[in-house]
Write a protein that holds these residues in place. Structure first.
Motif, PDB file in Angstrom:
ATOM      1  N   THR A 131     -13.591 -31.238  13.055  1.00 45.97           N
ATOM      2  CA  THR A 131     -12.341 -30.521  13.302  1.00 45.97           C
ATOM      3  C   THR A 131     -12.532 -29.014  13.159  1.00 45.97           C
ATOM      4  N   GLN A 132     -13.390 -28.587  12.247  1.00 45.85           N
ATOM      5  CA  GLN A 132     -13.653 -27.151  12.104  1.00 45.85           C
ATOM      6  C   GLN A 132     -14.377 -26.596  13.317  1.00 45.85           C
ATOM      7  N   SER A 133     -15.269 -27.369  13.896  1.00 44.92           N
ATOM      8  CA  SER A 133     -15.997 -26.883  15.067  1.00 44.92           C
ATOM      9  C   SER A 133     -15.117 -26.888  16.318  1.00 44.92           C
ATOM     10  N   LEU A 134     -14.094 -27.729  16.366  1.00 48.94           N
ATOM     11  CA  LEU A 134     -13.172 -27.728  17.506  1.00 48.94           C
ATOM     12  C   LEU A 134     -12.250 -26.512  17.496  1.00 48.94           C
ATOM     13  N   ASP A 135     -12.187 -25.846  16.373  1.00 53.68           N
ATOM     14  CA  ASP A 135     -11.306 -24.690  16.221  1.00 53.68           C
ATOM     15  C   ASP A 135     -11.603 -23.584  17.230  1.00 53.68           C
ATOM     16  N   LYS A 136     -12.833 -23.494  17.712  1.00 59.15           N
ATOM     17  CA  LYS A 136     -13.186 -22.420  18.644  1.00 59.15           C
ATOM     18  C   LYS A 136     -12.859 -22.742  20.105  1.00 59.15           C
ATOM     19  N   TYR A 137     -12.389 -23.951  20.388  1.00 57.55           N
ATOM     20  CA  TYR A 137     -12.059 -24.349  21.754  1.00 57.55           C
ATOM     21  C   TYR A 137     -10.552 -24.236  21.999  1.00 57.55           C
ATOM     22  N   SER A 138     -10.185 -24.035  23.254  1.00 53.95           N
ATOM     23  CA  SER A 138      -8.768 -23.870  23.592  1.00 53.95           C
ATOM     24  C   SER A 138      -7.968 -25.152  23.366  1.00 53.95           C
ATOM     25  N   ILE A 139      -8.617 -26.297  23.382  1.00 55.33           N
ATOM     26  CA  ILE A 139      -7.881 -27.550  23.177  1.00 55.33           C
ATOM     27  C   ILE A 139      -7.377 -27.690  21.746  1.00 55.33           C
ATOM     28  N   TRP A 140      -7.983 -26.965  20.817  1.00 53.40           N
ATOM     29  CA  TRP A 140      -7.610 -27.110  19.417  1.00 53.40           C
ATOM     30  C   TRP A 140      -6.175 -26.666  19.153  1.00 53.40           C
ATOM     31  N   ASP A 141      -5.679 -25.694  19.913  1.00 53.65           N
ATOM     32  CA  ASP A 141      -4.298 -25.250  19.728  1.00 53.65           C
ATOM     33  C   ASP A 141      -3.320 -26.410  19.931  1.00 53.65           C
ATOM     34  N   ASP A 142      -3.601 -27.258  20.917  1.00 56.35           N
ATOM     35  CA  ASP A 142      -2.741 -28.407  21.180  1.00 56.35           C
ATOM     36  C   ASP A 142      -3.024 -29.582  20.247  1.00 56.35           C
ATOM     37  N   MET A 143      -4.223 -29.648  19.700  1.00 57.55           N
ATOM     38  CA  MET A 143      -4.637 -30.802  18.904  1.00 57.55           C
ATOM     39  C   MET A 143      -4.408 -30.633  17.404  1.00 57.55           C
ATOM     40  N   SER A 144      -4.314 -29.409  16.928  1.00 60.77           N
ATOM     41  CA  SER A 144      -4.337 -29.153  15.482  1.00 60.77           C
ATOM     42  C   SER A 144      -3.221 -29.853  14.718  1.00 60.77           C
ATOM     43  N   GLU A 145      -2.060 -30.038  15.334  1.00 63.67           N
ATOM     44  CA  GLU A 145      -0.954 -30.692  14.639  1.00 63.67           C
ATOM     45  C   GLU A 145      -1.137 -32.200  14.548  1.00 63.67           C
ATOM     46  N   ILE A 146      -1.927 -32.771  15.436  1.00 60.15           N
ATOM     47  CA  ILE A 146      -2.054 -34.224  15.500  1.00 60.15           C
ATOM     48  C   ILE A 146      -3.263 -34.742  14.733  1.00 60.15           C
ATOM     49  N   VAL A 147      -4.357 -34.017  14.775  1.00 59.10           N
ATOM     50  CA  VAL A 147      -5.596 -34.483  14.158  1.00 59.10           C
ATOM     51  C   VAL A 147      -5.501 -34.318  12.645  1.00 59.10           C
ATOM     52  N   LYS A 148      -5.559 -35.452  11.957  1.00 54.70           N
ATOM     53  CA  LYS A 148      -5.483 -35.480  10.497  1.00 54.70           C
ATOM     54  C   LYS A 148      -6.515 -36.468   9.971  1.00 54.70           C
ATOM     55  N   PRO A 149      -7.033 -36.248   8.771  1.00 55.09           N
ATOM     56  CA  PRO A 149      -8.049 -37.160   8.223  1.00 55.09           C
ATOM     57  C   PRO A 149      -7.568 -38.601   8.054  1.00 55.09           C
ATOM     58  N   ASP A 150      -6.276 -38.798   7.885  1.00 61.38           N
ATOM     59  CA  ASP A 150      -5.762 -40.156   7.664  1.00 61.38           C
ATOM     60  C   ASP A 150      -5.224 -40.813   8.938  1.00 61.38           C
ATOM     61  N   MET A 151      -5.686 -40.362  10.095  1.00 61.56           N
ATOM     62  CA  MET A 151      -5.240 -40.926  11.374  1.00 61.56           C
ATOM     63  C   MET A 151      -5.650 -42.385  11.486  1.00 61.56           C
ATOM     64  N   LYS A 152      -4.742 -43.196  12.021  1.00 57.09           N
ATOM     65  CA  LYS A 152      -5.054 -44.611  12.226  1.00 57.09           C
ATOM     66  C   LYS A 152      -5.274 -44.935  13.701  1.00 57.09           C
ATOM     67  N   SER A 153      -4.802 -44.051  14.582  1.00 52.59           N
ATOM     68  CA  SER A 153      -4.893 -44.297  16.011  1.00 52.59           C
ATOM     69  C   SER A 153      -5.234 -43.001  16.741  1.00 52.59           C
ATOM     70  N   LEU A 154      -5.914 -43.140  17.853  1.00 54.70           N
ATOM     71  CA  LEU A 154      -6.270 -41.988  18.677  1.00 54.70           C
ATOM     72  C   LEU A 154      -5.328 -41.802  19.866  1.00 54.70           C
ATOM     73  N   ILE A 155      -4.232 -42.533  19.885  1.00 56.47           N
ATOM     74  CA  ILE A 155      -3.285 -42.441  20.998  1.00 56.47           C
ATOM     75  C   ILE A 155      -2.729 -41.025  21.113  1.00 56.47           C
ATOM     76  N   GLY A 156      -2.365 -40.428  19.992  1.00 55.06           N
ATOM     77  CA  GLY A 156      -1.828 -39.068  20.007  1.00 55.06           C
ATOM     78  C   GLY A 156      -2.834 -38.055  20.514  1.00 55.06           C
ATOM     79  N   VAL A 157      -4.088 -38.245  20.152  1.00 53.98           N
ATOM     80  CA  VAL A 157      -5.149 -37.347  20.605  1.00 53.98           C
ATOM     81  C   VAL A 157      -5.315 -37.463  22.111  1.00 53.98           C
ATOM     82  N   GLU A 158      -5.342 -38.684  22.599  1.00 57.14           N
ATOM     83  CA  GLU A 158      -5.481 -38.899  24.044  1.00 57.14           C
ATOM     84  C   GLU A 158      -4.302 -38.278  24.794  1.00 57.14           C
TER      85      GLU A 158
END
Length: 106
Positions: free
Chosen positions: A18-45
């Protein structure tokens, strides 16, 4: 992301990833959804699809006399069809409306 970048990200731990994704433009949209306790990748997709649709729309406005607006239109129609499929299949197997809404790309 190119294949070389993806290969570098694969062996990383979740926090390093997640720290390395910080330098990509997609991270702005992903930062609120990606959490260490995620159970599903549906939100990421869903967020990745939204990001690609936004990028296509932005490019189609930048290059209105090229093929990009046509590709943007096709991508949006494909998204509409996918949303209809998700809704129809979800209803046919009696999924809750909440689960179906999670999977829709609006």
């Amino acid at each position: 992301l190119g294949m070389d970048e993806i290969k570098k990200l694969i062996p990383l731990s979740f926090n390093e990833f997640t720290q390395s994704l910080d330098k990509y433009s997609i991270w702005d949209d992903m930062s609120e959804i990606v959490k260490p306790d995620m159970k599903s990748l549906i939100g990421v997709e869903t967020q990745l699809v939204k990001h690609s649709l936004k990028s296509a729309a932005r490019l189609s406005h930048s290059y209105p006399l090229s093929i990009v607006p046509i590709i943007d239109y096709i991508l949006n129609k494909e998204n509409e069809v996918n949303n209809l499929r998700i809704t129809t299949r979800g209803k046919s197997v009696n999924l809750s409306d909440e689960i179906i809404k999670e999977q829709l790309v609006l």
